[in-house]
Enzyme design. Structure first.
Site, PDB file in Angstrom:
ATOM      1  N   CYS B 252       0.860  -1.189   0.000  1.00  0.00           N
ATOM      2  CA  CYS B 252       0.000   0.000   0.000  1.00  0.00           C
ATOM      3  C   CYS B 252       0.884   1.223   0.000  1.00  0.00           C
ATOM      4  CB  CYS B 252      -0.983  -0.032   1.161  1.00  0.00           C
ATOM      5  SG  CYS B 252      -0.208  -0.157   2.775  1.00  0.00           S
ATOM      6  N   ARG B 257      -2.191  -0.835   5.537  1.00  0.00           N
ATOM      7  CA  ARG B 257      -3.418  -1.360   4.929  1.00  0.00           C
ATOM      8  C   ARG B 257      -3.160  -2.737   4.317  1.00  0.00           C
ATOM      9  NH1 ARG B 257      -4.879   3.721   1.184  1.00  0.00           N
ATOM     10  NH2 ARG B 257      -2.639   4.012   1.323  1.00  0.00           N
TER      11      ARG B 257
END
Lengths: 155, 305
Positions: B252, B257
């Site tokens: 990410c 994430r």
């Protein structure tokens, strides 16, 4: 150089610096709880607010001026959700430290003032960026207000 | 001594149901005194460094991804000695059952779990739905910060290779599946900076060639819990085109994430070889002469890579 800061902001900085790292976080939490809600005229008009995209959590702010040019009195308004207490805390510090000052006083606050709070280690440098960005946007908006109201001097 | 895994219909469809617990299960364990006895350590890990202080699951301790898990100087995670000291101070022993939960659909909690896994902590689980689901169900929150008896945690060297990819690993991996979990705007490179504001993230926008775009939150349902096995299969095997035995790297912006996606691929769908590229776009988008594709198409690996 806290002596260069407006009185209210200088006092806040002194309060933070007098504490150990853990207690500084607690104080920031208190500022987050003390952040006033937006007045109705602004909650009804979210388009008047500007988002600080550098903050990890949604934070919106705007300013209102009374008077013209550098002498104008500036009021600050912030909106951030309760799930974002750190962001709210930063906003609370700026609100309490700067609200009601003149445009010139706000523009004179050093850009790196957030570092004086001594929170960088406890909060992390990445998160501190959000607060620096908040101050930067306030100053830019105030600068724009000054320019706008100075340019249109009635003859 | 670890606590028996939870058994329920939803979890049993996952490859490793022992990696999840439900809010009901956790509430019962707390009521039974497992946290008080120190058999179970509940850890809150949030994006916001003060959220825990506003109220947390009774008995939960806080671990912050920035200030506790990252090295202060090098862009890296803490070393074995620092991790051992951190764990012990939170009442965690090497054989403790650790349940981690957090805000934003467990985005940061998954990151903390991934770091625990770098140190080979055996029994570490996520609370399905995280903080938001716990609160939505009206469960108890307290502000009292526990002072647990110190755990016994040995100094264990981090073992990065199985679950962590460096930039060089990603270059060597090109041609095999990559999952980009950022927003579509970040993937296409449409969003690199806002007009008039400094861009602090990356000098270049776009994605790593051939990476499939699957924003991380698609693995989460509205209540923050993980989607069902069938739903996850249709997203990752169906849309993204992963198949059995694939080696996968997820990335990410800074690797948080993608930890969430790493968890879903590894423990829920059972892909054995999944790595998280924590350098992610803040490294790739700033690196000199690495290939980048702009736009919504996956693109191809250029000759010479």
């Amino acid at each position: 150089m806290t002596t260069q800061l407006p009185t209210a902001l200088a006092e806040i900085v002194e309060d933070f610096q007098a504490l150990g790292e853990r207690d500084r976080l607690q104080l920031l939490l208190e500022f987050s709880q003390g952040l006033p809600a937006l007045p109705e005229r602004l909650t009804d008009h979210p388009e008047l607010l500007e988002q600080v995209v550098e903050c990890q959590s949604p934070l919106f702010l705007t300013i209102e001026g009374q008077g013209r040019g550098a002498e104008a009195r500036i009021d600050l308004f912030f909106q951030a959700p309760p799930e974002a207490p750190t962001t709210r805390g930063f906003a609370g510090v700026l609100r309490e430290g700067l609200n009601g000052l003149s445009a010139a006083e706000i523009l004179a606050v050093p850009d790196d003032m957030p570092e004086l709070l001594g929170l960088t280690r406890a909060v992390s440098p990445l998160r501190m960026r959000g607060m620096t960005a908040m101050l930067g946007r306030i100053k830019r908006k105030v600068g724009a207000y000054v320019a706008q109201t100075s340019a249109a001097v009635p003859s | 001594m670890s606590i028996a895994p939870e058994e329920n219909t939803k979890f049993s469809a996952y490859a490793h149901p022992e990696r999840l617990v439900s809010t009901e299960w956790l509430a019962e364990r707390i009521a039974d005194g497992d946290v008080r006895d120190g058999r179970l350590v509940v850890v809150e890990s949030d994006e916001d460094v003060l959220l825990y202080e506003t109220g947390h699951v009774p008995g939960a301790v806080k671990i912050d991804w920035h200030t506790d898990l990252n090295d202060e100087v090098t862009r890296d995670y803490v070393d074995g000695a620092a991790f051992a000291a951190l764990a012990a101070s939170k009442g965690i022993s090497r054989d403790s059952t650790v349940v981690i939960y957090g805000d934003k659909s467990n985005w940061w909690a998954a990151y903390a779990l991934w770091v625990f896994t770098l140190f080979g902590h055996e029994d570490v689980r996520l609370l399905d739905g995280g903080r938001d689901k716990w609160i939505a169900e009206g469960r108890e929150l307290v502000t009292e910060v526990p002072a647990p008896a110190a755990g016994e945690y040995p100094v264990v060297e981090r073992e990065d290779a199985p679950i962590r990819a460096y930039k060089e690993d990603v270059l060597a991996h090109l041609g095999k599946p990559l999952i980009d979990v950022r927003s579509p705007e970040e993937y296409s490179g449409a969003r690199t900076h806002m007009p008039a504001y400094p861009e602090e993230g990356a000098l270049r926008g776009g994605h790593i060639p051939t990476a499939a775009s699957v924003p991380w939150a698609r693995a989460a349902a509205e209540d923050g819990s993980f989607r069902s096995r069938d739903e996850l299969d249709s997203i990752y095997r169906g849309e993204a085109g992963l198949s059995e035995g694939d080696e996968v790297i997820a990335y990410c912006r800074i690797g948080e994430r993608s930890s969430h996606t790493w968890f879903a691929l590894k423990y829920l769908l059972g892909f054995e070889n999944v790595r998280n590229y924590d350098g992610s776009w803040t490294e790739w988008g700033n690196a000199v002469r690495v290939p980048i594709v702009k736009g919504t198409e996956r693109g191809e690996v250029p000759a010479g890579f």
